[in-house]
Design a protein around this motif. Structure first.
Motif, PDB file in Angstrom:
ATOM      1  N   HIS A  23       0.795  -1.230   0.000  1.00 29.50           N
ATOM      2  CA  HIS A  23       0.000   0.000   0.000  1.00 29.50           C
ATOM      3  C   HIS A  23       0.828   1.281   0.000  1.00 29.50           C
ATOM      4  O   HIS A  23       0.267   2.373  -0.097  1.00 29.50           O
ATOM      5  CB  HIS A  23      -0.939   0.015   1.210  1.00 29.50           C
ATOM      6  CG  HIS A  23      -1.875  -1.151   1.251  1.00 29.50           C
ATOM      7  ND1 HIS A  23      -2.658  -1.510   0.161  1.00 29.50           N
ATOM      8  CD2 HIS A  23      -2.159  -2.048   2.243  1.00 29.50           C
ATOM      9  CE1 HIS A  23      -3.381  -2.572   0.491  1.00 29.50           C
ATOM     10  NE2 HIS A  23      -3.089  -2.919   1.731  1.00 29.50           N
ATOM     11  N   ARG A  24       2.151   1.148   0.097  1.00 32.57           N
ATOM     12  CA  ARG A  24       2.987   2.345   0.120  1.00 32.57           C
ATOM     13  C   ARG A  24       2.791   3.225  -1.117  1.00 32.57           C
ATOM     14  O   ARG A  24       2.735   4.455  -0.989  1.00 32.57           O
ATOM     15  CB  ARG A  24       4.468   1.956   0.252  1.00 32.57           C
ATOM     16  CG  ARG A  24       5.381   3.156   0.402  1.00 32.57           C
ATOM     17  CD  ARG A  24       6.858   2.801   0.234  1.00 32.57           C
ATOM     18  NE  ARG A  24       7.692   3.976   0.396  1.00 32.57           N
ATOM     19  CZ  ARG A  24       7.822   4.937  -0.524  1.00 32.57           C
ATOM     20  NH1 ARG A  24       7.169   4.843  -1.673  1.00 32.57           N
ATOM     21  NH2 ARG A  24       8.583   5.991  -0.294  1.00 32.57           N
ATOM     22  N   PRO A  25       2.670   2.653  -2.352  1.00 39.86           N
ATOM     23  CA  PRO A  25       2.428   3.514  -3.512  1.00 39.86           C
ATOM     24  C   PRO A  25       1.167   4.365  -3.370  1.00 39.86           C
ATOM     25  O   PRO A  25       1.124   5.501  -3.840  1.00 39.86           O
ATOM     26  CB  PRO A  25       2.300   2.520  -4.672  1.00 39.86           C
ATOM     27  CG  PRO A  25       3.110   1.337  -4.232  1.00 39.86           C
ATOM     28  CD  PRO A  25       2.872   1.241  -2.751  1.00 39.86           C
ATOM     29  N   ALA A  26       0.132   3.820  -2.708  1.00 38.71           N
ATOM     30  CA  ALA A  26      -1.097   4.595  -2.498  1.00 38.71           C
ATOM     31  C   ALA A  26      -0.857   5.717  -1.490  1.00 38.71           C
ATOM     32  O   ALA A  26      -1.374   6.829  -1.640  1.00 38.71           O
ATOM     33  CB  ALA A  26      -2.225   3.682  -2.017  1.00 38.71           C
ATOM     34  N   VAL A  27      -0.079   5.428  -0.442  1.00 36.40           N
ATOM     35  CA  VAL A  27       0.238   6.445   0.564  1.00 36.40           C
ATOM     36  C   VAL A  27       0.991   7.601  -0.082  1.00 36.40           C
ATOM     37  O   VAL A  27       0.636   8.780   0.072  1.00 36.40           O
ATOM     38  CB  VAL A  27       1.069   5.835   1.719  1.00 36.40           C
ATOM     39  CG1 VAL A  27       1.577   6.923   2.657  1.00 36.40           C
ATOM     40  CG2 VAL A  27       0.225   4.819   2.486  1.00 36.40           C
ATOM     41  N   PHE A  28       2.055   7.265  -0.823  1.00 37.72           N
ATOM     42  CA  PHE A  28       2.819   8.294  -1.520  1.00 37.72           C
ATOM     43  C   PHE A  28       1.944   8.991  -2.561  1.00 37.72           C
ATOM     44  O   PHE A  28       1.980  10.216  -2.714  1.00 37.72           O
ATOM     45  CB  PHE A  28       4.038   7.673  -2.203  1.00 37.72           C
ATOM     46  CG  PHE A  28       4.855   8.667  -2.989  1.00 37.72           C
ATOM     47  CD1 PHE A  28       5.877   9.375  -2.393  1.00 37.72           C
ATOM     48  CD2 PHE A  28       4.573   8.903  -4.333  1.00 37.72           C
ATOM     49  CE1 PHE A  28       6.623  10.306  -3.114  1.00 37.72           C
ATOM     50  CE2 PHE A  28       5.308   9.826  -5.057  1.00 37.72           C
ATOM     51  CZ  PHE A  28       6.334  10.524  -4.445  1.00 37.72           C
ATOM     52  N   GLY A  29       1.136   8.206  -3.266  1.00 41.97           N
ATOM     53  CA  GLY A  29       0.323   8.747  -4.349  1.00 41.97           C
ATOM     54  C   GLY A  29      -0.695   9.762  -3.890  1.00 41.97           C
ATOM     55  O   GLY A  29      -0.877  10.796  -4.542  1.00 41.97           O
ATOM     56  N   VAL A  30      -1.363   9.509  -2.778  1.00 43.23           N
ATOM     57  CA  VAL A  30      -2.354  10.487  -2.305  1.00 43.23           C
ATOM     58  C   VAL A  30      -1.659  11.769  -1.869  1.00 43.23           C
ATOM     59  O   VAL A  30      -2.142  12.876  -2.135  1.00 43.23           O
ATOM     60  CB  VAL A  30      -3.240   9.899  -1.181  1.00 43.23           C
ATOM     61  CG1 VAL A  30      -2.484   9.736   0.122  1.00 43.23           C
ATOM     62  CG2 VAL A  30      -4.462  10.780  -0.943  1.00 43.23           C
ATOM     63  N   ALA A  31      -0.497  11.650  -1.233  1.00 37.04           N
ATOM     64  CA  ALA A  31       0.233  12.838  -0.779  1.00 37.04           C
ATOM     65  C   ALA A  31       0.736  13.652  -1.963  1.00 37.04           C
ATOM     66  O   ALA A  31       0.642  14.890  -1.969  1.00 37.04           O
ATOM     67  CB  ALA A  31       1.395  12.433   0.126  1.00 37.04           C
TER      68      ALA A  31
END
Length: 296
Positions: A23-31
């Motif tokens: 899920h890290r890509p989603a965390v970075f992506g939303v930011a």
């Protein structure tokens, strides 16, 4: 980045574990979508990792939604203060280029919302509208969670997303974008004309009403205001090309779209993206600010 590649507890079941890597890509992506800054998105990602590593996640049913919500809350705080910082920014502001092609060091969720055109459209939204739009329309979060992030009622969160959606749709209609193949073709022809100092060739590729925007952030020489008109832009580009002749002009994928990357003296000098309609460049955006290029 030291944002946790190991397990929080040796030999014990770790609710975070592989879930963080997934899920890290989603965390970075939303930011990144909320802030338009790779540096700020990396800071938010680090903050979320630390928060998650120290939390009891055994009762969390949807880890992705929990992580994205924490990221959005932190990014929302930064977004509101960034508005104040943006007012003192020297010259035009453009999003920090995010490498998304095969050379990217970090996996990132890629869609049109990481492109420079969409990020500039979202810059026109209020911070609450931008959060509601990104969380619901891009990441599919429930309005209950969005309402918690924004500290508003669920109907208000729904209304913010709806208003943002209408504004984004209207802006997208006014700036049609060519296919990826067409953008790559035009950029290739443009690169050849630029390298040859071919003024007439550049004029032929630029729409008569094109706009040229350069983001130097006050750190390097750059136009403080957009340049309008195909012939004027071509003239500026030829003069700049003679004065700052690049060692190499490469093609890369930035924000999910083709871009030209200019190299001088062993470093990235600028990253250029374009908007194209009917085979002509209608908008040419050049990021020169070295603070925005260091991670490339």
């Amino acid at each position: 980045m030291g944002d946790g590649h190991g397990s929080a507890g040796s030999g014990q079941e770790d609710p975070l574990g592989a879930g963080w890597q997934r899920h890290r890509p989603a965390v970075f992506g939303v930011a990144y979508r909320l802030l338009g800054s790779v540096a700020d998105a990396e800071d938010v990602t680090q903050d979320v990792w630390l928060r998650a590593a120290g939390a009891d996640l055994r009762e969390v049913g949807d880890l992705r939604a929990w992580l994205v919500t924490v990221a959005a809350r932190r990014a929302y705080d930064i977004l509101r203060s960034a508005r104040v910082r943006r007012e003192s920014y020297v010259g035009p502001w453009l999003p920090e280029p995010l490498l998304t092609g095969p050379d990217a060091s970090q996996p990132v969720l890629v869609d049109e919302s990481v492109g420079s055109a969409m990020l500039l459209i979202m810059e026109e939204l209020s911070p609450p509208e931008r959060v509601a739009f990104v969380l619901h329309d891009v990441f599919g979060l429930a309005f209950g969670r969005i309402a918690e992030v924004l500290d508003v009622s669920v109907p208000a969160a729904r209304q913010l997303a709806s208003r943002a959606r209408r504004r984004v749709a209207g802006a997208k209609e006014s700036v049609p974008q060519a296919s990826r193949a067409e953008r790559e073709r035009v950029l290739g022809v443009f690169r050849a004309a630029y390298e040859a100092g071919d003024l007439a060739g550049l004029v032929r590729l630029l729409h008569p009403d094109a706009v040229f925007v350069t983001d130097g952030g006050g750190n390097v020489s750059a136009a403080r205001k957009p340049v309008h008109g195909g012939e004027r832009i071509a003239g500026v580009m030829v003069r700049v090309g003679r004065r700052w002749r690049p060692d190499r002009i490469g093609m890369a994928e930035v924000g999910g779209e083709p871009a030209l990357v200019f190299h001088r003296e062993g470093r990235v000098y600028s990253v250029d993206t374009v908007q194209i309609a009917d085979g002509l460049i209608t908008a040419y955006r050049r990021v020169l600010n070295p603070d925005k290029l260091v991670r490339l």
